[in-house]
Design a protein around this motif. Structure first.
Motif, PDB file in Angstrom:
ATOM      1  N   MET A 271      19.636 -97.224-107.760  1.00 52.63           N
ATOM      2  CA  MET A 271      19.207 -96.128-106.895  1.00 52.63           C
ATOM      3  C   MET A 271      20.396 -95.514-106.168  1.00 52.63           C
ATOM      4  N   ALA A 272      21.375 -96.333-105.771  1.00 57.79           N
ATOM      5  CA  ALA A 272      22.557 -95.802-105.093  1.00 57.79           C
ATOM      6  C   ALA A 272      23.361 -94.895-106.021  1.00 57.79           C
ATOM      7  N   LEU A 293      33.461 -95.314-103.090  1.00 58.35           N
ATOM      8  CA  LEU A 293      32.035 -95.618-103.164  1.00 58.35           C
ATOM      9  C   LEU A 293      31.619 -95.926-104.601  1.00 58.35           C
ATOM     10  N   LEU A 294      32.071 -95.112-105.523  1.00 59.35           N
ATOM     11  CA  LEU A 294      31.688 -95.312-106.917  1.00 59.35           C
ATOM     12  C   LEU A 294      32.288 -96.594-107.493  1.00 59.35           C
ATOM     13  N   ASP A 295      33.437 -97.004-106.983  1.00 61.41           N
ATOM     14  CA  ASP A 295      33.998 -98.292-107.402  1.00 61.41           C
ATOM     15  C   ASP A 295      33.072 -99.435-106.989  1.00 61.41           C
ATOM     16  N   VAL A 296      32.529 -99.347-105.772  1.00 63.37           N
ATOM     17  CA  VAL A 296      31.586-100.364-105.301  1.00 63.37           C
ATOM     18  C   VAL A 296      30.336-100.372-106.189  1.00 63.37           C
ATOM     19  N   PRO A 309      28.348 -98.324-115.868  1.00 64.50           N
ATOM     20  CA  PRO A 309      29.377 -97.433-115.380  1.00 64.50           C
ATOM     21  C   PRO A 309      28.873 -96.553-114.266  1.00 64.50           C
ATOM     22  N   ALA A 310      29.744 -96.262-113.321  1.00 65.22           N
ATOM     23  CA  ALA A 310      29.385 -95.365-112.227  1.00 65.22           C
ATOM     24  C   ALA A 310      29.830 -93.966-112.563  1.00 65.22           C
ATOM     25  N   ALA A 311      29.411 -93.029-111.718  1.00 68.12           N
ATOM     26  CA  ALA A 311      29.778 -91.642-111.930  1.00 68.12           C
ATOM     27  C   ALA A 311      31.222 -91.415-111.579  1.00 68.12           C
ATOM     28  N   SER A 312      31.786 -90.424-112.201  1.00 68.29           N
ATOM     29  CA  SER A 312      33.087 -89.943-111.755  1.00 68.29           C
ATOM     30  C   SER A 312      32.854 -89.127-110.508  1.00 68.29           C
ATOM     31  N   GLN A 316      28.732 -87.485-112.655  1.00 67.84           N
ATOM     32  CA  GLN A 316      28.134 -87.555-113.982  1.00 67.84           C
ATOM     33  C   GLN A 316      27.776 -88.969-114.406  1.00 67.84           C
ATOM     34  N   ALA A 317      27.547 -89.849-113.442  1.00 72.30           N
ATOM     35  CA  ALA A 317      27.208 -91.220-113.839  1.00 72.30           C
ATOM     36  C   ALA A 317      25.893 -91.264-114.563  1.00 72.30           C
ATOM     37  N   PRO A 318      25.820 -92.115-115.603  1.00 71.00           N
ATOM     38  CA  PRO A 318      24.511 -92.304-116.200  1.00 71.00           C
ATOM     39  C   PRO A 318      23.588 -92.966-115.198  1.00 71.00           C
TER      40      PRO A 318
END
Length: 377
Positions: A271-272, A293-296, A309-312, A316-318
């Motif tokens: 959800m995050a 944040l996306l690294d976390v 994988p997180a978004a860039s 655009q994260a899935p």
């Protein structure tokens, strides 16, 4: 040429006899609302003890009979069975000759349009799909809640006015849904209603672990305001550490969840990530704050499992979404085989009934969806 001649105004009876196949949480409530509009319930079928009890409470004096007998007695038949049982039920009723030409056959599944009724349509039935976008409790309060309730309506063009008239007579508001759009429509309701219940229940459990004495009272005002803001403003209503880019706070959340509720970590991260995507896309999350944040959020989910994988920083994260109810409401909730009966004012799941494959003589459900659903959405 009109393929549904019996629905012409001069031929259609001003008041209809109504039958219910599947006395779950939805069917008796809809029949009771039609009774208030002047129609006459004449037969209901149900197999579980809870279904028999519901029918007696909401439709007192209406005889409990087999599904075939329901069709023999009623001008308008409500097929309120679980989504997965509907096709077999319709085929069985058509094959056994239970369907009468000119009979209005209404199902309350959110997932299906009228194509699922094709076997009965070929036998002369008039097919309607009327899905109340509401969660049902199986009590008289549902009849009151139908006032202003949206219904997802699908019907042949020749029957559109009849379908919308029935919804209005039940106190609802018709919303036309194309046949091809029904699965997406129902998925949207499932995300909005079914998974909201999951999120709220999980939030209450975590507050209990934090020794909050009344989690429901603490969450009530917050969730009420959040829902109102979201319905009014959409993504502009996003608040909290993800939308602000507070990576340290999010990391602390994840660490605490790993210690106290590891089963909740995967859902929190999913959800995050979805929230970060939307906040980035709408300019709420500053790109310079997004990287940490996306690294976390790209870290392991729970018990060392990968979170994905997180978004860039471009957002655009899935993001995965939960899959689809049956029951209902939407809104549609179902009195389906092998499902538990609700114990509170809002159902937490369908109730147990007889097991075995669906048969024309034994379906029993309350699916809209809630229904929805079930409806119960």
């Amino acid at each position: 040429m009109n393929p549904y001649p019996s629905i012409e105004a001069q031929d259609r009876p001003a008041r209809l006899t109504v039958g219910v196949v599947g006395a779950g949480r939805v069917g008796p409530a809809l029949a009771a609302s039609l009774q208030l509009a002047g129609h006459r319930p004449v037969a209901v079928s149900g197999v579980s003890d809870a279904s028999v009890r519901r029918a007696a409470e909401l439709l007192p004096g209406v005889p409990l009979v087999t599904p075939a007998e329901v069709l023999a007695r009623a001008d308008l038949v409500l097929l309120t069975v679980p989504d997965d049982a509907l096709a077999d039920l319709v085929s069985g009723l058509a094959e056994t000759g239970a369907v009468r030409p000119g009979q209005l056959l209404v199902h309350t599944s959110g997932r299906f349009g009228t194509a699922v009724l094709d076997p009965a349509t070929r036998a002369g039935a008039l097919p309607l799909a009327l899905h109340p976008a509401m969660t049902f409790t199986g009590t008289s309060v549902d009849v009151q809640r139908l006032a202003g309730c949206p219904f997802g309506v699908t019907a042949p063009e020749e029957l559109r006015m009849a379908a919308e008239a029935l919804v209005i007579e039940m106190g609802g508001e018709p919303e036309w849904i194309a046949e091809s759009a029904r699965p997406l429509y129902h998925a949207a309701l499932a995300i909005g209603a079914n998974y909201l219940v999951t999120l709220v229940a999980q939030a209450m459990e975590l507050l209990e672990k934090a020794r909050v004495r009344a989690p429901d009272r603490m969450l009530g005002p917050l969730l009420g305001a959040a829902l109102d803001n979201a319905l009014r403003s959409g993504d502009a209503a996003l608040t909290g550490p993800v939308a602000r880019g507070d990576a340290g706070t999010v990391a602390a959340h994840v660490a605490e969840l790993r210690k106290h509720a590891p089963q909740a970590v995967g859902g929190y991260l999913a959800m995050a990530r979805m929230t970060a995507d939307r906040a980035l896309a709408h300019g709420l999350l500053k790109p310079e704050l997004a990287e940490e944040l996306l690294d976390v959020l790209a870290g392991p989910a729970a018990d060392g499992g990968a979170a994905g994988p997180a978004a860039s920083a471009g957002g655009q994260a899935p993001s995965g979404g939960p899959g689809h109810d049956g029951d209902e409401p939407t809104g549609t909730d179902a009195d389906a085989p092998g499902s538990p009966e609700p114990t509170g004012p809002e159902p937490t799941g369908p109730e147990p009934t007889d097991t075995g494959p669906p048969r024309p003589d034994s379906p029993d459900s309350d699916s809209p969806e809630p229904g929805p659903h079930g409806g119960d959405a």
